[in-house]
Structures are given as structure tokens and as C-alpha cells.
Design an enzyme around this catalytic site. Structure first.
Site, PDB file in Angstrom:
ATOM      1  CD  GLU A 113       2.595  -4.507  -6.037  1.00  0.00           C
ATOM      2  OE1 GLU A 113       1.772  -5.014  -6.790  1.00  0.00           O
ATOM      3  OE2 GLU A 113       3.183  -3.438  -6.276  1.00  0.00           O
ATOM      4  CB  SER A 122       5.469  -3.633  -9.496  1.00  0.00           C
ATOM      5  OG  SER A 122       4.217  -4.076  -9.012  1.00  0.00           O
ATOM      6  NE  ARG A 133      -1.098  -2.955  -6.793  1.00  0.00           N
ATOM      7  CZ  ARG A 133      -1.848  -2.201  -7.599  1.00  0.00           C
ATOM      8  NH1 ARG A 133      -3.105  -1.948  -7.285  1.00  0.00           N
ATOM      9  NH2 ARG A 133      -1.348  -1.715  -8.705  1.00  0.00           N
TER      10      ARG A 133
END
Length: 296
Positions: A290, A219, A172
Site C-alpha cells: 500500500e 498499514s 485504494r
């Protein structure tokens, strides 16, 4: 003295004042942006970027809006909306030069039409290419970084190209930092029926496991480096289905926070903080978000 908006309009840029941010994020919360600017070419983007950098004006880059939470009070700086920087050109079959605001869905559609595979793992995700590269978006064991050959970044020096050897794709995250203005990606040959069936299968799987029909980030937390995923941890501390105002930790997948109607950003922040606290108290794992939480 001219206002900031007037100054930018004199440069040929399209601006809007007092824009509702909830219209531009997938979770559908947030107040108003003092000023939103819509560059239509990379030249306009570079001109705007350098102008704001030189004058120290606070700004936020907004593309698909799937991993961002704006405050209920709004944002007092400039929101740079990249939605018009969309499109790609074919350098050779399967090799594409793509602008940052291009929806990943458009690249999947290209593959379906021309017989190439690559981005199917993001089918059903409201991502743009710039955001997918910046976060090295991934699912089902695949990541965006494997498809990228070169990236054009925009930083304090303006536009600059970085070849594949200068890029480091991590979980990520992409190094170096900077705004992804455009990129060259390479897809792999595949039969259109094969690609179509893959897309259908992945969307079916997402619908079974994720609340695709409700506003959310996707998410909310990164999975820990080791051990169980974030959704499993949140479910084990009894928060699956927990509500706060109009927000709820999804009963379908505990790493999704959904807006069930009228949720405030603060409702979502409260749920995220409770999840972090409970998981840390029970498992000693501090979940990392995130989502980019923007300050007013």
C-alpha cells in the site's frame, strides 16, 4: 547556465536544496532530496508541473507523506511539496471546495464546528485530501470516494475538472490517474455531539489496535481481494514483532511496520519483502504494498 533551482526561483517558486526527506514522511526514514519545491497556489503548481513535464525532469509529489518510502540514498529529482496548498471554501453548508494539501483533520474540525459528518473514519490518520482521494482511503467500512462530487486533475493538458460520473473509485485507487489538485466534497448533516463522540470512539479503537504513537506508514499492505486481511496473514507466518535494524513489524498490528528509532528505509524494505515471501510460501497469496516505494 542557470541551475534548475535558479530557473524555478526565477519563475517565482520557493525552493530548498538538500532537504532531509525523513522530516516529511510519517515513517521518518529516507535520505535527502536534491531539490524540493513548495508551490503556494494552483497557478504555481500548474506552472511547475508543466515545466517539469516539458523538460522530462523526474519528480515526486509529496503531501502528508504517510504512504511513501524514500530511499536511504535520497532522491535526485524534484520533490513537489504540496503542504502550502491547503484550505477550503464553503460553497454551501456542508459542500466544500478543498485544495489537495488540506489535512483531513481540518475537514473533521469543520464538521465538528458546523454540524456535519463524513471524514470521521479517518480520525487520527495523517492524511491530506488529495492523497485520501487518490488512494480512496478507507476504514471502518467507509471510503473517501463516497464524499466526492468532482475532482480537478492536473495532467499534461493542465488543470481539468472531472464530474462524479467520470470518476471510478476502487479499492485504494481512483480512475482516472493524475494529480488531484482540488475537489468538491459534500458532508452530511449531523449534531456536533454525535460527530464528537464518533471521532472519540474511532480514535480509541485505533489506539487499542494500532501503534499510533510510533512512526509508521499506517498499514503497509493492501488486504487481499478474498480471504483473511494482510495483518492476519503476516501474524500467522510468525512475523509479528520481527525486527530488522531500527524497524519492527508491530506487535500490536502485524500490517504496521514501525520505526523504533534510527531505522533505515532498507530495514523496512527487508521486512516487507520477508513478509511477502513467507505469506506467499505458506498461503499462496502475494501481498501488494500500500506504500509508494520511491527509487533514487
Amino acid at each position: 547556465m542557470r541551475t534548475l533551482a535558479e530557473d524555478l526561483r526565477s519563475m517565482g517558486l520557493t525552493t530548498k536544496e538538500g532537504v532531509s526527506l525523513r522530516r516529511y514522511t510519517t515513517v521518518r526514514t529516507g535520505g535527502r532530496a536534491a531539490l524540493m519545491v513548495f508551490p503556494r497556489t494552483l497557478g504555481e503548481l500548474e506552472k511547475l508541473w508543466l515545466y517539469l513535464q516539458r523538460r522530462g525532469v523526474p519528480y515526486f509529489l509529496l503531501a502528508g507523506g504517510s504512504k511513501v518510502l524514500f530511499p536511504d540514498e535520497g532522491f535526485s529529482g524534484v520533490v513537489i511539496n504540496l503542504r502550502h496548498l491547503s484550505g477550503f471554501r464553503e460553497l454551501s453548508p456542508g459542500r466544500l471546495e478543498v485544495l489537495c494539501g488540506t489535512p483531513v483533520a481540518a475537514l473533521i474540525a469543520y464538521g465538528l464546528k458546523r454540524g456535519f459528518r463524513g471524514f470521521e473514519f479517518l480520525a487520527g490518520v495523517p492524511a491530506t485530501l488529495g492523497g485520501a482521494i487518490r488512494m480512496n482511503a478507507g476504514a471502518f467500512g467507509q471510503t473517501t470516494g463516497t464524499l466526492v462530487e468532482e475532482v480537478w486533475f492536473l495532467d499534461s493538458r493542465g488543470l481539468r475538472k472531472v464530474e462524479r460520473t467520470g470518476l471510478s473509485f476502487r479499492y485504494r485507487r481512483l480512475v482516472p490517474e493524475g494529480l488531484v489538485a482540488k475537489a468538491v466534497v459534500r458532508l452530511l448533516p449531523a449534531s456536533p455531539p454525535e460527530v464528537r463522540e464518533r471521532v472519540k470512539a474511532l480514535i480509541r479503537e485505533r489506539r487499542c489496535k494500532q501503534p499510533l504513537g510510533q512512526p509508521s506508514f499506517g498499514s503497509a499492505f493492501l488486504n487481499p481481494d478474498t480471504g483473511p486481511p494482510a495483518g492476519w496473514l503476516i501474524e500467522r507466518v510468525g512475523l509479528k514483532g520481527k525486527r530488522r535494524g531500527g524497524a519492527r513489524i508491530s506487535p500490536r498490528h502485524a500490517n504496521f511496520i514501525v520505526n523504533e528509532g534510527g531505522a533505515r528505509s532498507q530495514d523496512i524494505l527487508d521486512l516487507m519483502e520477508e513478509a511477502r515471501e513467507r505469506v506467499f510460501h505458506r498461503f499462496g497469496i502475494l501481498l501488494q504494498t500500500e506504500v509508494r516505494v520511491v527509487r533514487a
